[in-house]
Enzyme design. Structure first.
Site, PDB file in Angstrom:
ATOM      1  N   HIS A 223       0.831  -1.199   0.000  1.00 22.67           N
ATOM      2  CA  HIS A 223       0.000   0.000   0.000  1.00 22.67           C
ATOM      3  C   HIS A 223       0.872   1.259   0.000  1.00 22.67           C
ATOM      4  O   HIS A 223       1.011   1.944   1.013  1.00 22.67           O
ATOM      5  CB  HIS A 223      -0.945  -0.011   1.207  1.00 22.67           C
TER       6      HIS A 223
ATOM      7  N   CYS B 140       3.260 -11.829   2.398  1.00 21.26           N
ATOM      8  CA  CYS B 140       4.283 -11.752   3.441  1.00 21.26           C
ATOM      9  C   CYS B 140       4.288 -13.058   4.235  1.00 21.26           C
ATOM     10  O   CYS B 140       3.221 -13.535   4.651  1.00 21.26           O
ATOM     11  CB  CYS B 140       3.982 -10.592   4.381  1.00 21.26           C
TER      12      CYS B 140
ATOM     13  N   HIS C  83     -10.060  -4.599   4.700  1.00 18.82           N
ATOM     14  CA  HIS C  83      -8.621  -4.576   4.398  1.00 18.82           C
ATOM     15  C   HIS C  83      -8.260  -5.883   3.690  1.00 18.82           C
ATOM     16  O   HIS C  83      -8.728  -6.949   4.094  1.00 18.82           O
ATOM     17  CB  HIS C  83      -7.801  -4.425   5.690  1.00 18.82           C
TER      18      HIS C  83
ATOM     19  N   GLU D 212      -5.757  -7.821   3.716  1.00 19.95           N
ATOM     20  CA  GLU D 212      -5.181  -8.884   4.556  1.00 19.95           C
ATOM     21  C   GLU D 212      -6.277  -9.616   5.328  1.00 19.95           C
ATOM     22  O   GLU D 212      -6.268 -10.846   5.443  1.00 19.95           O
ATOM     23  CB  GLU D 212      -4.144  -8.312   5.531  1.00 19.95           C
TER      24      GLU D 212
ATOM     25  N   THR E 178      -1.837  -8.328  10.855  1.00 17.21           N
ATOM     26  CA  THR E 178      -0.437  -8.153  11.287  1.00 17.21           C
ATOM     27  C   THR E 178      -0.041  -6.689  11.463  1.00 17.21           C
ATOM     28  O   THR E 178       1.025  -6.400  12.001  1.00 17.21           O
ATOM     29  CB  THR E 178       0.534  -8.790  10.264  1.00 17.21           C
TER      30      THR E 178
ATOM     31  N   SER F 277      -2.412   2.591   3.687  1.00 18.83           N
ATOM     32  CA  SER F 277      -1.487   1.775   4.471  1.00 18.83           C
ATOM     33  C   SER F 277      -1.914   1.718   5.931  1.00 18.83           C
ATOM     34  O   SER F 277      -1.849   2.713   6.654  1.00 18.83           O
ATOM     35  CB  SER F 277      -0.075   2.358   4.370  1.00 18.83           C
ATOM     36  N   SER F 278      -2.336   0.535   6.358  1.00 17.86           N
ATOM     37  CA  SER F 278      -2.818   0.366   7.735  1.00 17.86           C
ATOM     38  C   SER F 278      -1.723   0.721   8.741  1.00 17.86           C
ATOM     39  O   SER F 278      -1.933   1.502   9.665  1.00 17.86           O
ATOM     40  CB  SER F 278      -3.274  -1.086   7.946  1.00 17.86           C
ATOM     41  N   ASN F 279      -0.519   0.174   8.564  1.00 15.11           N
ATOM     42  CA  ASN F 279       0.503   0.388   9.592  1.00 15.11           C
ATOM     43  C   ASN F 279       0.950   1.850   9.645  1.00 15.11           C
ATOM     44  O   ASN F 279       1.286   2.361  10.709  1.00 15.11           O
ATOM     45  CB  ASN F 279       1.676  -0.585   9.398  1.00 15.11           C
TER      46      ASN F 279
ATOM     47  N   SER G 264       5.610   0.228   4.247  1.00 14.36           N
ATOM     48  CA  SER G 264       5.541   0.138   2.782  1.00 14.36           C
ATOM     49  C   SER G 264       6.053   1.408   2.105  1.00 14.36           C
ATOM     50  O   SER G 264       5.946   1.548   0.887  1.00 14.36           O
ATOM     51  CB  SER G 264       4.104  -0.163   2.341  1.00 14.36           C
TER      52      SER G 264
END
Length: 331
Positions: A45, A100, A128, A130, A168, A226-228, A270
């Site tokens: 992302h 991943c 999402h 994932e 994750t 981007s989640s993180n 990312s």
């Protein structure tokens, strides 16, 4: 009006091993098979990364019906459902899976426990990719919770065999809070031996916890999807520091830096380092004189590439697997 004097860089920041591997899979597939290579969903992302790979010949699609027969297809780092895997195989694509390995680990755990009769509570963000990939490992029996309130509403068909898994890239603190609520409601729930939140997500959040109290402003480099990266900005704000997330240097606003002496800078897993360097140059142009790197964990994890894409940089030839009978490949 005071302008920033110092930039403090979070450590670690930016690319993780899973993102590195996913991008390399697409680049090597392009080298080996030529353009176009089809990629299901954004490989990671990040807008810059996706545009860079598009320029090199990658075509990003959401539906497998958009891929011509016999094409080479790469699954994104977020993972895919079993239905997508089966459809891709049935359509006869040449497939490389850039999921991943830490996401794959969750998929394997789900499959293993499902065979033992477990139902699952998954902590994650609805929609999402994932989450869709992990929930799509089973036809039923995975209940998604996004917050503590959702935990009270979950209705598993049985509670004797119940396990919890997580996306994750969540906030470590939020996930711990939601897991505690799951444990309180379902005391027998089975938790992963090691938490599902990946090392890179954890390390980048820990770095922001160290960074935030030392600066007047936090800038997170990352894309809106981007989640993180979103979690890093939220975390800094939660710790009481003004925080913004930017997809590129062009999104920086001069007024953010008025009266700011020290800027903290980090990047999601990312986001490439080139974007961080561009942000540093722009802040320097506002008057910042020093850039200081914080102490932090050095990440040394590397994930192997799939068979068929391992190339020896010295010879340009594909690396064959060693076999005990023949000794090293090519000898």
């Amino acid at each position: 009006m005071q302008k920033p004097q110092e930039i403090l860089l979070a450590e670690p920041r930016g690319f993780c091993a899973g993102v590195d591997r996913a991008i390399e899979i697409v680049e090597r597939a392009l080298q080996k098979f030529g353009r176009p290579i089809y990629v299901r969903h954004e490989i990671v992302h990040n807008t810059y990364v996706v545009n860079d790979l598009k320029a090199k010949g990658a075509i990003f699609i959401e539906e497998l019906s958009e891929v011509p027969p016999g094409a080479t297809l790469v699954f994104s780092a977020h993972g895919v459902s079993r239905a997508v895997q089966q459809e891709a195989q049935a359509r006869g694509f040449s497939i490389f899976d850039a999921t991943c390995p830490l996401v794959t680990k969750v998929h394997v755990e789900v499959a293993k426990l499902a065979k033992e009769g477990y139902e699952f509570i998954m902590i994650g963000h609805k929609g999402h990719p994932e989450v869709e990939g992990t929930m799509g490992q089973l036809d039923h029996g995975i209940h998604l919770v996004e917050d503590v309130a959702d935990v009270a509403r979950v209705q598993p068909t049985q509670t004797e065999k119940l396990a919890v898994v997580t996306q994750t890239t969540l906030s470590v603190d939020d996930a711990a809070q939601i897991t505690a609520a799951v444990r309180a409601r379902f005391p027998k729930v089975r938790e992963p031996k090691q938490q599902d939140i990946c090392y890179a997500t954890q390390n980048r959040q820990d770095a922001v916890k160290l960074l935030s109290p030392q600066v007047d402003l936090v800038i997170v480099v990352g894309s809106p999807t981007s989640s993180n990266s979103n979690r890093l900005r939220e975390l800094a704000a939660r710790l009481g520091t003004t925080a913004y997330m930017v997809d590129s240097v062009d999104e920086l606003r001069h007024e953010w830096f008025d009266g700011i002496a020290r800027v903290g800078l980090t990047a999601g897993a990312s986001a490439p380092e080139i974007l961080v360097q561009q942000v540093i140059e722009r802040i320097k142009a506002l008057g910042a004189v020093s850039v200081r790197k914080m102490q932090g964990i050095e990440e040394t994890i590397k994930f192997p590439l799939p068979k068929g894409l391992r190339i020896d940089p010295a010879t340009g030839l594909e690396i064959r697997e060693r076999s005990p009978e023949t000794g090293p490949a090519g000898h």
